[in-house]
Design a protein around this motif. Structure first.
Motif, mmCIF file in Angstrom:
data_model
loop_
_atom_site.group_PDB
_atom_site.id
_atom_site.type_symbol
_atom_site.label_atom_id
_atom_site.label_comp_id
_atom_site.label_asym_id
_atom_site.label_seq_id
_atom_site.Cartn_x
_atom_site.Cartn_y
_atom_site.Cartn_z
ATOM 1 N N ILE A 142 46.828 47.034 42.661
ATOM 2 C CA ILE A 142 47.272 47.432 41.329
ATOM 3 C C ILE A 142 48.763 47.711 41.386
ATOM 4 N N ASN A 143 49.495 47.090 40.502
ATOM 5 C CA ASN A 143 50.941 47.283 40.441
ATOM 6 C C ASN A 143 51.232 48.505 39.569
ATOM 7 N N GLY A 144 51.827 49.524 40.183
ATOM 8 C CA GLY A 144 52.165 50.734 39.455
ATOM 9 C C GLY A 144 53.491 50.596 38.723
ATOM 10 N N VAL A 145 53.490 50.825 37.439
ATOM 11 C CA VAL A 145 54.704 50.715 36.623
ATOM 12 C C VAL A 145 54.902 52.024 35.871
ATOM 13 N N ARG A 146 56.126 52.298 35.566
ATOM 14 C CA ARG A 146 56.434 53.496 34.785
ATOM 15 C C ARG A 146 56.399 53.167 33.306
ATOM 16 N N ASP A 147 55.798 54.071 32.573
ATOM 17 C CA ASP A 147 55.729 53.862 31.133
ATOM 18 C C ASP A 147 57.137 53.878 30.546
ATOM 19 N N ARG A 148 57.867 54.955 30.783
ATOM 20 C CA ARG A 148 59.254 55.069 30.352
ATOM 21 C C ARG A 148 60.000 55.911 31.373
ATOM 22 N N ASP A 183 20.708 42.089 52.265
ATOM 23 C CA ASP A 183 22.142 42.299 52.443
ATOM 24 C C ASP A 183 22.625 43.321 51.430
ATOM 25 N N ARG A 184 23.693 44.026 51.794
ATOM 26 C CA ARG A 184 24.326 45.014 50.916
ATOM 27 C C ARG A 184 25.741 44.548 50.628
ATOM 28 N N ARG A 185 26.142 44.661 49.399
ATOM 29 C CA ARG A 185 27.496 44.251 49.049
ATOM 30 C C ARG A 185 28.112 45.259 48.095
ATOM 31 N N LEU A 186 29.451 45.311 48.127
ATOM 32 C CA LEU A 186 30.218 46.198 47.255
ATOM 33 C C LEU A 186 30.956 45.330 46.252
ATOM 34 N N VAL A 187 30.780 45.646 44.983
ATOM 35 C CA VAL A 187 31.345 44.831 43.904
ATOM 36 C C VAL A 187 32.299 45.678 43.081
ATOM 37 N N VAL A 188 33.508 45.161 42.865
ATOM 38 C CA VAL A 188 34.456 45.782 41.938
ATOM 39 C C VAL A 188 34.301 45.055 40.605
ATOM 40 N N LYS A 189 33.692 45.725 39.641
ATOM 41 C CA LYS A 189 33.389 45.081 38.367
ATOM 42 C C LYS A 189 34.551 45.125 37.392
ATOM 43 N N ASN A 190 35.405 46.137 37.540
ATOM 44 C CA ASN A 190 36.509 46.268 36.587
ATOM 45 C C ASN A 190 37.687 46.903 37.307
ATOM 46 N N ALA A 191 38.812 46.194 37.344
ATOM 47 C CA ALA A 191 40.024 46.713 37.972
ATOM 48 C C ALA A 191 41.232 46.080 37.302
ATOM 49 N N PRO A 192 42.178 46.867 36.788
ATOM 50 C CA PRO A 192 43.357 46.300 36.123
ATOM 51 C C PRO A 192 44.376 45.807 37.142
ATOM 52 N N ALA A 193 45.208 44.881 36.724
ATOM 53 C CA ALA A 193 46.288 44.396 37.582
ATOM 54 C C ALA A 193 47.489 45.335 37.547
ATOM 55 N N PHE A 194 47.665 46.066 36.431
ATOM 56 C CA PHE A 194 48.783 46.990 36.273
ATOM 57 C C PHE A 194 48.243 48.331 35.799
ATOM 58 N N ALA A 195 48.964 49.381 36.149
ATOM 59 C CA ALA A 195 48.608 50.724 35.690
ATOM 60 C C ALA A 195 49.881 51.545 35.598
ATOM 61 N N ILE A 196 49.898 52.471 34.657
ATOM 62 C CA ILE A 196 51.059 53.330 34.450
ATOM 63 C C ILE A 196 50.980 54.508 35.406
ATOM 64 N N LEU A 197 52.102 54.799 36.049
ATOM 65 C CA LEU A 197 52.148 55.910 36.983
ATOM 66 C C LEU A 197 51.838 57.218 36.270
ATOM 67 N N ASP A 198 51.189 58.107 37.019
ATOM 68 C CA ASP A 198 50.833 59.454 36.536
ATOM 69 C C ASP A 198 49.811 59.425 35.414
ATOM 70 N N GLU A 199 49.232 58.259 35.137
ATOM 71 C CA GLU A 199 48.156 58.185 34.154
ATOM 72 C C GLU A 199 46.891 57.679 34.835
ATOM 73 N N GLU A 200 45.770 58.209 34.415
ATOM 74 C CA GLU A 200 44.499 57.879 35.036
ATOM 75 C C GLU A 200 44.025 56.497 34.595
ATOM 76 N N VAL A 201 43.601 55.698 35.567
ATOM 77 C CA VAL A 201 43.042 54.387 35.279
ATOM 78 C C VAL A 201 41.622 54.361 35.845
ATOM 79 N N MET A 202 40.716 53.733 35.113
ATOM 80 C CA MET A 202 39.309 53.763 35.484
ATOM 81 C C MET A 202 38.898 52.451 36.147
ATOM 82 N N LEU A 203 38.324 52.559 37.352
ATOM 83 C CA LEU A 203 37.746 51.414 38.048
ATOM 84 C C LEU A 203 36.227 51.532 37.995
#
Length: 692
Positions: free
Chosen positions: A269-275, A175-195
């Motif tokens: 992922i919930n996108g939030v504005r930093d300021r 069997d083949r499966r896809l695993v998300v090992k790291n994903a944040p619940a929140f991220a700041i808009l216009d900033e890069e987040v790593m999955l």
């Protein structure tokens, strides 16, 4: 019938043991002194102690009980893969036939399905429940028929007999499966987040090196990349909008794999504005200017740049410009070079006095077309010859002034559209008992475009909202909102209105006029539709992870708001469609726990089976025979599993009788004592012989 000897001492056991120790001491003394009757003295002491111990003969009438074999059958979702269901039924039939051929063995079968709320396979819980229903003394063995992917091993019961596992599935499964090992619940808009993602092949995989990975954000166009198998993949992501962003990852099903249910993953992922960066441009000084500044400065999440005109050019009082400010205000930098960095620009009673060149205002208009937002808080100057209406900004404004200013007290009101619009919907419920406080001035405007959500005296437009290409514009045709902030006549929801207005202008999804949203709580799905259209929206189509679609009506629960609650039949990714609106929502994980690990293995249960001397056998090799083994011996081998006969019984009658009557005990003691006296007396009466 069985017989046994039981003791009921006439004195407490410590006293009896003390008497025995005293007798041993006397006997040793007799042996040391060379008494010829010491052995008779010892027998006398033994008989006395035996009499005090009061032995009785207990006879029991026993009825033998049959042994019990427990069978726990895994019927979770993963057992539906391949031919596992057929293997399960074949194994049950084989065990039933084996037990039927034994006169003293019974069978107990317990079937169980998936655990609640995606708890997985709870085989040990089912085994513990079945074991608790039977006498432990009769349980001769237990068999668990499963694929081995058990999620409650820590709850395994203490087994009184061998435990065996019969594995379903095939050794050639993969069997083949896809695993998300790291994903944040929140991220700041216009900033890069790593999955961090990983594609794994399990079991007897064909050894493919690279596969396709499709990425979809919300309901946008999918993008496909070629990625390696068995390696961690760091994926940089920039969220496209605020609010909930649904990212879907999928790899196509491969020929021969067990299931494609775990080939996809969903990350929310919930996108939030930093300021929030706000540029406040104040024109003519008025009582509300300080209210605007205090309101924006009081919010720690707002970065405010305030551009204000302290002295208009026509006011010539001879004071040098260098004495009016510490530094020259960077108008070019704000309105040309860094205008794109602002989230919102507010013009508060601004009039054209030649301070800002027309090219700067043209740049503001282009900023709106490119996705920026502008709020105009208008005063009497809006209808004058130096109004913003007579600048390049007029191309994006939704209203046209008539040059008339209405003076006099009035209470702002919501229009019919305003009661449905997300910016103003429900604001009436925030009014005090006497209603909102009055305002005393409004600029008369004629709407050219957009949506009138609030009105003033004579139903004149008070708050008008409009979309201009990629951007948004709002015009408030009064400079008296500050009265609400001061609490005049009870005030009004100034803070809430401005908060909603800013979020609408910043394109927050929850304040869109036409929006289809969904929230999952367990497997309960709450679907909400917001619309400002006069005609109610139609039914919503829900497509499940298995491709099955259901069409449901959405009842109206408030002005412009429609909602329904629906129980999802399974975990996974659901697609909602209503007209031209679509929405993707994940109910539970994209792949239920049952499909995370699908390859049959005995490794998980080995630690539970080994201490009981049981075995783990594959059903693809055939249903094993059932044999009897002694307790403590290995209970499994090639093609067979063992049970331990328990020999359990129920006592039907008990009879207890003394071993000897009391008079006989007394006679034995007296006889042995007299015999010892006689033997020792003869020895004493003999004379010793003298050597010649």
């Amino acid at each position: 019938m069985t017989a046994s000897v039981i003791l009921s001492p006439l004195v407490p056991w410590p006293v009896l043991w003390g008497l025995a120790a005293f007798a041993v001491v006397l006997l040793a003394l007799a042996v040391w002194r060379g008494l010829s009757g010491w052995w008779l003295r010892g027998l006398t002491a033994v008989v006395v102690l035996a009499a005090i111990a009061n032995p009785s003969l207990q006879e029991e009438e026993r009825a033998p009980l049959s042994d019990i074999l427990l069978v726990v059958v895994d019927e979770s979702a993963s057992q539906g893969l391949g031919d596992r269901a057929a293997q399960v039924e074949e194994a049950i039939a084989g065990l039933e036939a084996e037990v039927a051929g034994r006169a003293n063995t019974e069978l107990r079968i317990r079937r169980f399905a998936d655990g609640a709320e995606d708890a997985g396979t709870l085989a040990m819980t089912a085994l513990a429940e079945l074991l608790s229903e039977e006498p432990r003394a009769r349980v001769a063995g237990a068999v668990v028929i499963t694929d081995g992917q058990v999620h409650d091993v820590a709850l395994a019961p203490n087994m009184p007999a061998p435990l065996h596992v019969l594995l379903t599935g095939e050794a050639a499964d993969w069997d083949r499966r896809l695993v998300v090992k790291n994903a944040p619940a929140f991220a700041i808009l216009d900033e890069e987040v790593m999955l961090t993602l990983r594609i794994e092949d399990q079991g007897a995989a064909p050894g493919v090196q690279d596969v396709d990975l499709t990425i979809t954000v919300d309901d946008g166009a999918p993008q496909t990349y070629r990625v390696p198998v068995g390696q961690d993949l760091d994926l940089p992501v920039v969220l496209p909008h605020g609010g909930m962003n649904v990212l879907q990852f999928a790899t196509p099903a491969a020929e021969g794999e067990l299931t494609d249910r775990n080939n996809a993953a969903v990350v929310q992922i919930n996108g939030v504005r930093d300021r929030l960066r706000v540029l406040l441009v104040s024109g003519e000084p008025h009582a509300g200017e300080r209210v605007w500044r205090n309101l924006l400065k009081s919010d720690a999440s707002v970065d405010l740049v305030h551009f204000t005109i302290l002295r208009p050019p026509e006011k010539q009082d001879g004071i040098p410009v260098t004495e009016l400010s510490l530094i020259a205000f960077p108008t070019r930098e704000l309105f040309i070079e860094k205008i794109e960095e602002f989230d919102l620009i507010i013009f508060d009673r601004y009039r054209m006095r030649g301070i800002l060149p027309m090219s700067y205002l043209e740049n503001v208009a282009q900023y709106v077309r490119d996705g920026g937002t502008v709020l105009v808080a208008a005063g009497p100057e809006f209808g004058a010859v130096d109004s913003l209406w007579r600048s390049p900004l007029a191309d994006v404004l939704p209203v046209e002034p008539t040059a008339r200013v209405v003076e006099g007290g009035f209470r702002p009101a919501l229009t019919d559209l305003g009661r449905r619009h997300p910016v103003t919907e429900g604001l009436e419920a925030l009014a005090p008992e006497e209603g909102w406080g009055r305002w005393f001035r409004q600029v008369d405007v004629v709407p050219r475009a957009g949506q009138v959500v609030m009105s003033g005296p004579g139903d004149r437009p008070l708050l008008v909202l409009n979309r201009v290409e990629e951007g948004r514009v709002a015009v408030l045709a009064s400079d008296h909102m500050w009265l609400w902030g001061r609490g005049y006549e009870g005030g009004g929801p100034q803070l809430e209105l401005l908060r909603r207005l800013a979020h609408w202008m910043l394109k927050e999804p929850e304040l869109e006029e036409e929006a289809l949203t969904a929230a999952a709580q367990g497997q309960a799905l709450t679907i909400t539709r917001r619309s400002i259209a006069e005609v109610p929206p139609g039914d919503v189509t829900i497509t499940g992870p298995d491709g099955a679609a259901v069409v449901l009506p959405m009842p109206e629960v408030g002005p412009g708001r429609f909602a329904l609650e629906w129980q999802a039949p399974m975990m996974g990714l659901y697609r909602l469609e209503q007209g031209d609106l679509t929405r993707v929502v994940a109910v539970g994980p994209s792949a239920p726990r049952e499909f995370v690990e699908t390859i049959a293995t005995g490794d998980v249960l080995e630690a539970v089976v080994t201490p009981t001397n049981g075995g783990i056998l594959r059903l693809e090799d055939g249903v094993p025979d059932l044999r009897e083994v002694r307790e403590g011996r290995p209970a499994a081998g090639r093609g067979w599993i063992g049970i331990t006969p328990r020999g359990a019984y129920v006592t039907e009658d008990v009879r207890v009788a003394p071993v000897l009557p009391g008079w006989l005990w007394l006679l034995l003691v007296a006889g042995l004592a007299v015999a010892a006296w006689l033997v020792e007396g003869r020895r004493v009466g003999r004379k010793p012989s003298v050597a010649a």
